[in-house]
Design a protein around this motif. Sequence first.
Motif, PDB file in Angstrom:
ATOM      1  N   GLY A 341      -5.682  -0.480   0.113  1.00 18.36           N
ATOM      2  CA  GLY A 341      -5.742   1.142   0.364  1.00 18.36           C
ATOM      3  C   GLY A 341      -5.844   1.565   1.951  1.00 18.36           C
ATOM      4  O   GLY A 341      -6.031   2.696   2.232  1.00 18.36           O
ATOM      5  N   GLU A 342      -5.811   0.483   2.790  1.00 14.37           N
ATOM      6  CA  GLU A 342      -6.085   1.019   4.122  1.00 14.37           C
ATOM      7  C   GLU A 342      -4.946   0.738   5.180  1.00 14.37           C
ATOM      8  O   GLU A 342      -4.369  -0.292   4.817  1.00 14.37           O
ATOM      9  N   VAL A 343      -4.811   1.341   6.089  1.00 15.14           N
ATOM     10  CA  VAL A 343      -3.886   0.765   7.366  1.00 15.14           C
ATOM     11  C   VAL A 343      -4.078  -0.275   7.487  1.00 15.14           C
ATOM     12  O   VAL A 343      -5.298  -0.850   8.279  1.00 15.14           O
ATOM     13  N   PRO A 344      -3.097  -1.297   7.482  1.00 12.17           N
ATOM     14  CA  PRO A 344      -3.106  -2.679   7.875  1.00 12.17           C
ATOM     15  C   PRO A 344      -3.492  -2.874   9.292  1.00 12.17           C
ATOM     16  O   PRO A 344      -2.785  -2.184  10.015  1.00 12.17           O
ATOM     17  N   ALA A 345      -4.033  -4.151   9.501  1.00 10.70           N
ATOM     18  CA  ALA A 345      -4.210  -4.523  10.965  1.00 10.70           C
ATOM     19  C   ALA A 345      -2.834  -4.581  11.935  1.00 10.70           C
ATOM     20  O   ALA A 345      -2.879  -4.361  12.967  1.00 10.70           O
ATOM     21  N   SER A 346      -1.917  -5.002  11.090  1.00 11.68           N
ATOM     22  CA  SER A 346      -0.550  -5.012  11.895  1.00 11.68           C
ATOM     23  C   SER A 346      -0.234  -3.955  12.304  1.00 11.68           C
ATOM     24  O   SER A 346       0.571  -3.793  13.255  1.00 11.68           O
ATOM     25  N   ALA A 347      -0.336  -2.681  11.388  1.00  7.42           N
ATOM     26  CA  ALA A 347       0.050  -1.451  12.061  1.00  7.42           C
ATOM     27  C   ALA A 347      -0.969  -1.030  13.329  1.00  7.42           C
ATOM     28  O   ALA A 347      -0.096  -0.629  14.125  1.00  7.42           O
ATOM     29  N   TYR A 348      -2.181  -1.382  13.473  1.00  7.28           N
ATOM     30  CA  TYR A 348      -2.831  -1.013  14.461  1.00  7.28           C
ATOM     31  C   TYR A 348      -2.496  -1.929  15.812  1.00  7.28           C
ATOM     32  O   TYR A 348      -2.488  -1.385  16.769  1.00  7.28           O
TER      33      TYR A 348
END
Length: 420
Positions: A341-348
């Motif tokens: 349910g959270e924005v993944p680290a890869s996106a950050y």
Amino acid sequence: MKRLKGILLTLLLLLPMISVFGLATQADAQGDTVDLVLHKRIIRDINKDEVTYENNGLELDEDFDIVTGPTPLNGAEFTVYDISDYFYAEKADQSLEALMKEYGNRTAAKELIKSGKIQEIATVSTGAEDNPRGTARVPVSRKKDGRYALYLIFENEVVNDTVEFNIDLERIANPIIVALPIMNPTNQTEELDEIHIYPKNIGYLRDPYFFKYGKENAESPEIGVPLEGAIFVLYQMVGNQKLYLDLSPVSDLQNSWIPSDDPLNNPDVSKFTSDKDGVVTTGGRLLPSGEFFFEEVQSVEGYQIEKTDIPVVVPDSWEDENGNPLYVTVNGQQMDELESGEVPASAYQKAEPRVYNYETLTDPATPQQPDEPTPPKKPFLPVTGEAKSFISLIGVLLLGIGLVIWHRRKAAIKSNSEDK
């Protein structure tokens, strides 16, 4: 709801299977019919985690919380088939568990229905007539030819055109086999006359996000900086009209959309603000498949809105027919799926999908003072009193030089005359 975001909810029907033999004496005291009560509830599909619970035939509390709480759905059509004769004639040597496994998928159940070996009892829709929201009731015979009956429940389709979320029937609306009798879990000597059934229902929805960044201009090579505080609204086009996502509760799967001439200042329109990392999310407001638009209604100081409308495309399933993942796109860029349910680290790490604003020519936060007027350059001969004096002096010098030359010439002429 924040802590609950990101958990996919699945309902697995686990009806206790009791042997259909040797219970005739106790069954004689029961009525001739049993009511099957179907509960159609959609669960928000946020990720692929599974949460199971045991359905024992009793009705669950209305406020039961299978993590986020389900939404009742009207218009789901079910057909109930009597499979008693087929079972006793061709499958009696199998366990009920094996029977359920064999026909627990839609493909096999469809083939059995087409074979003509089972009898259709009734077709019902949830929420129809006097049934409570999201439910349907089907009375069935307790026995068939003196033996306990078995029934197949098959979901056909969702016929309510007003629902705004998708249901992947091929993958999630699994057929259900009910083998009577179902005993009361609180009293194993008592058969249930009303059996509550909760099919496995998952609402297919997605949770889009993107990164709002700023930099000097489009030609700047740097990645830029995250912009905190940019405000967005979300809309979809219905015909030629913009309809904005309103402030319906986050838990309500059926989003409401309203028109507005001033969405920024309309208190009924949902607002989404970029955080310190520039991330813009819908805050738990999940979207069905289709095309939507984030509209930037207010930028941050020092940056101008470069692109007002940011397209969001939500595919109609998680995967294509070959099993390849189908991704949400934001501003034409692929979005990595959420993790728990959270924005993944890869996106950050990539800061993608990314949308830019560019710097304004002047920063409203620190307005520039008007420049001091630059004194004009003096011309070579400025027309001033000083210039006039300067010109007069030159004239005197020239006159003096001329007189000297004249006297020298006169003297030279006189000397020549005397020599002669």
